[in-house]
Scaffold this active site. Structure first.
Site, mmCIF file in Angstrom:
data_model
loop_
_atom_site.group_PDB
_atom_site.id
_atom_site.type_symbol
_atom_site.label_atom_id
_atom_site.label_comp_id
_atom_site.label_asym_id
_atom_site.label_seq_id
_atom_site.Cartn_x
_atom_site.Cartn_y
_atom_site.Cartn_z
ATOM 1 N N ASP A 9 0.840 -1.205 0.000
ATOM 2 C CA ASP A 9 0.000 0.000 0.000
ATOM 3 C C ASP A 9 0.873 1.253 0.000
ATOM 4 O O ASP A 9 1.947 1.267 0.608
ATOM 5 C CB ASP A 9 -0.908 -0.032 1.247
ATOM 6 C CG ASP A 9 -2.035 0.974 1.159
ATOM 7 O OD1 ASP A 9 -2.292 1.519 0.069
ATOM 8 O OD2 ASP A 9 -2.684 1.219 2.197
ATOM 9 N N ARG A 69 0.217 7.610 -2.767
ATOM 10 C CA ARG A 69 0.795 8.672 -1.924
ATOM 11 C C ARG A 69 2.253 8.934 -2.286
ATOM 12 O O ARG A 69 2.719 10.053 -2.259
ATOM 13 C CB ARG A 69 0.659 8.289 -0.437
ATOM 14 C CG ARG A 69 -0.708 8.655 0.125
ATOM 15 C CD ARG A 69 -0.994 7.930 1.407
ATOM 16 N NE ARG A 69 -1.366 6.545 1.145
ATOM 17 C CZ ARG A 69 -1.497 5.620 2.086
ATOM 18 N NH1 ARG A 69 -1.260 5.924 3.338
ATOM 19 N NH2 ARG A 69 -1.874 4.402 1.767
ATOM 20 N N HIS A 77 2.752 3.184 -9.107
ATOM 21 C CA HIS A 77 2.546 1.744 -9.352
ATOM 22 C C HIS A 77 3.781 1.140 -10.031
ATOM 23 O O HIS A 77 4.159 0.010 -9.741
ATOM 24 C CB HIS A 77 1.300 1.520 -10.208
ATOM 25 C CG HIS A 77 0.024 1.926 -9.515
ATOM 26 N ND1 HIS A 77 -0.237 1.617 -8.204
ATOM 27 C CD2 HIS A 77 -1.063 2.627 -9.946
ATOM 28 C CE1 HIS A 77 -1.425 2.100 -7.855
ATOM 29 N NE2 HIS A 77 -1.943 2.714 -8.890
ATOM 30 N N SER A 80 -7.023 -5.915 -5.613
ATOM 31 C CA SER A 80 -8.148 -6.457 -4.835
ATOM 32 C C SER A 80 -9.417 -6.453 -5.686
ATOM 33 O O SER A 80 -9.502 -5.731 -6.685
ATOM 34 C CB SER A 80 -8.368 -5.621 -3.573
ATOM 35 O OG SER A 80 -8.931 -4.374 -3.919
ATOM 36 N N SER A 81 -10.416 -7.216 -5.249
ATOM 37 C CA SER A 81 -11.719 -7.213 -5.943
ATOM 38 C C SER A 81 -12.265 -5.788 -5.980
ATOM 39 O O SER A 81 -12.926 -5.388 -6.938
ATOM 40 C CB SER A 81 -12.752 -8.057 -5.195
ATOM 41 O OG SER A 81 -12.210 -9.241 -4.744
ATOM 42 N N LEU A 100 11.159 -20.548 -4.151
ATOM 43 C CA LEU A 100 10.186 -19.653 -3.508
ATOM 44 C C LEU A 100 8.830 -19.877 -4.156
ATOM 45 O O LEU A 100 8.715 -19.898 -5.381
ATOM 46 C CB LEU A 100 10.595 -18.180 -3.688
ATOM 47 C CG LEU A 100 9.580 -17.166 -3.129
ATOM 48 C CD1 LEU A 100 9.581 -17.171 -1.599
ATOM 49 C CD2 LEU A 100 9.850 -15.755 -3.632
ATOM 50 N N SER A 139 -8.195 -5.120 4.985
ATOM 51 C CA SER A 139 -8.802 -4.845 3.675
ATOM 52 C C SER A 139 -9.148 -6.108 2.884
ATOM 53 O O SER A 139 -8.806 -6.229 1.707
ATOM 54 C CB SER A 139 -7.886 -3.940 2.832
ATOM 55 O OG SER A 139 -7.715 -2.707 3.470
HETATM 56 C C1 FPP Z 1 -1.803 0.211 -3.333
HETATM 57 O O1 FPP Z 1 -1.398 1.535 -3.496
HETATM 58 C C2 FPP Z 1 -1.340 -0.607 -4.420
HETATM 59 C C3 FPP Z 1 -2.125 -1.142 -5.393
HETATM 60 C C4 FPP Z 1 -3.576 -0.935 -5.489
HETATM 61 C C5 FPP Z 1 -1.597 -1.946 -6.470
HETATM 62 C C6 FPP Z 1 -0.368 -2.739 -6.149
HETATM 63 C C7 FPP Z 1 0.408 -2.826 -7.392
HETATM 64 C C8 FPP Z 1 1.733 -2.875 -7.455
HETATM 65 C C9 FPP Z 1 2.596 -2.987 -6.288
HETATM 66 C C10 FPP Z 1 2.439 -2.783 -8.737
HETATM 67 C C11 FPP Z 1 1.979 -3.742 -9.736
HETATM 68 C C12 FPP Z 1 2.404 -5.113 -9.464
HETATM 69 C C13 FPP Z 1 2.262 -6.062 -10.376
HETATM 70 C C14 FPP Z 1 2.644 -7.490 -10.066
HETATM 71 C C15 FPP Z 1 1.731 -5.740 -11.698
HETATM 72 P P1 FPP Z 1 -2.510 2.639 -3.600
HETATM 73 O O2 FPP Z 1 -2.682 2.989 -5.018
HETATM 74 O O3 FPP Z 1 -3.747 2.217 -2.886
HETATM 75 O O4 FPP Z 1 -1.792 3.797 -2.821
HETATM 76 P P2 FPP Z 1 -2.462 4.953 -1.950
HETATM 77 O O5 FPP Z 1 -3.212 4.273 -0.828
HETATM 78 O O6 FPP Z 1 -1.289 5.733 -1.490
HETATM 79 O O7 FPP Z 1 -3.360 5.714 -2.883
#
Ligand code: FPP
Length: 251
Positions: free
Chosen positions: A29, A33, A46, A74-75, A140, A205
């Site tokens: 997460d 930010r 991302h 997530s869903s 792994l 979550s």
């Molecule tokens: C949460 O940050 C992260 C996600 C919703 C996506 C996680 C994705 C990655 C780590 C990169 C992609 C990985 C692959 C394998 C393709 P957020 O956007 O909710 O951050 P925020 O809470 O600061 O807005």
């Protein structure tokens, strides 16, 4: 009400004797930010998050953690603005193209947990190819949670057991924790010993709610794109100092 016939599923103590967790699960997460703090679009966060995935896989292998589960989508993430959903699925598509060979060379076995049918045919094929190509690897076990939601997972398991009961394949008294766990995406896998969430938020979550019943939880004040091997090692050291009792009294 009597539940005497229902077997109680005793959580398997999976952590190794030196205090290393067998299974670490991570809620990644803080990408948004991280980007906002730099005046960058969320996609930049991302992208950096995807680099942190690679670092974390290597850190897990270095620490002899044998299972790593990452919450990548997530869903609920389908409800984000359409352009961000496209950015995330686009990133997943390019990740599948660019990273799988290297993960395979490292000896990583990839499995997907979640409702993969919600992705388009190209991505579904990429996911299947990644699972197939890496199926023989043992260094792994990497689970990537994609379109994953724990409540939907548990509901799906309950429905399958209800259908099996209706079809006379299982007696309702035989529906115990072991039977339900066998219908989850994680069937046959060890439960997480340690769940880490980055970015300072203190929530699960809808992540691995059944499987994390006895997991140690760790909420770290680092944004996911900044997460590195030192954070991973510090989390493992803190985990080794915790006493896990699985509901029993200290002995
Ligand atoms: C949460 O940050 C992260 C996600 C919703 C996506 C996680 C994705 C990655 C780590 C990169 C992609 C990985 C692959 C394998 C393709 P957020 O956007 O909710 O951050 P925020 O809470 O600061 O807005």
């Amino acid at each position: 009400m009597s539940i005497t016939k229902t077997q109680t599923h005793t959580p398997i103590k999976t952590a190794s004797p030196d205090g290393t967790p067998t299974h670490v699960a991570v809620i990644m997460d803080g990408n948004g930010r991280w980007a906002a703090a730099r005046g960058l679009p969320r996609l930049a966060g991302h992208r950096e998050g995807a680099s942190a995935v690679r670092r974390t896989v290597e850190a897990a292998m270095h620490s002899h953690v044998s299972w790593l589960t990452l919450y990548a989508f997530s869903s609920e993430n389908w409800r984000r603005p359409q352009d961000e959903v496209s950015d995330l699925t686009g990133l997943l598509r390019s990740y599948l193209r660019s990273e799988i060979k290297e993960l395979n060379d490292l000896g990583v076995r990839i499995r997907i947990i979640g409702e993969r049918e919600r992705f388009d045919a190209g991505i579904r094929k990429g996911l299947e190819d990644a699972e197939r190509a890496t199926a023989g690897n043992t260094l792994l076990n990497l689970n990537v949670a994609l379109s994953y939601g724990a409540r939907a997972e548990i509901l799906h398991a309950a429905r399958r057991l209800a259908a099996a009961s209706q079809a006379g394949q299982i007696n309702s008294a035989e529906i115990d924790e072991t039977a339900l766990a066998a219908e989850l995406f994680t069937a046959g896998m060890p439960d997480p010993d340690l769940v880490i969430r980055t970015s300072g938020e203190q929530r699960l979550s809808n992540f691995l709610l059944w499987q994390s019943a006895y997991a140690e939880l760790m909420f770290l004040d680092v944004l996911w794109p900044d997460f590195n091997a030192a954070h991973f090692a510090a989390a493992l050291a803190a985990y080794a100092g915790r006493e896990r009792r699985f509901g029993a009294r200290p002995g």
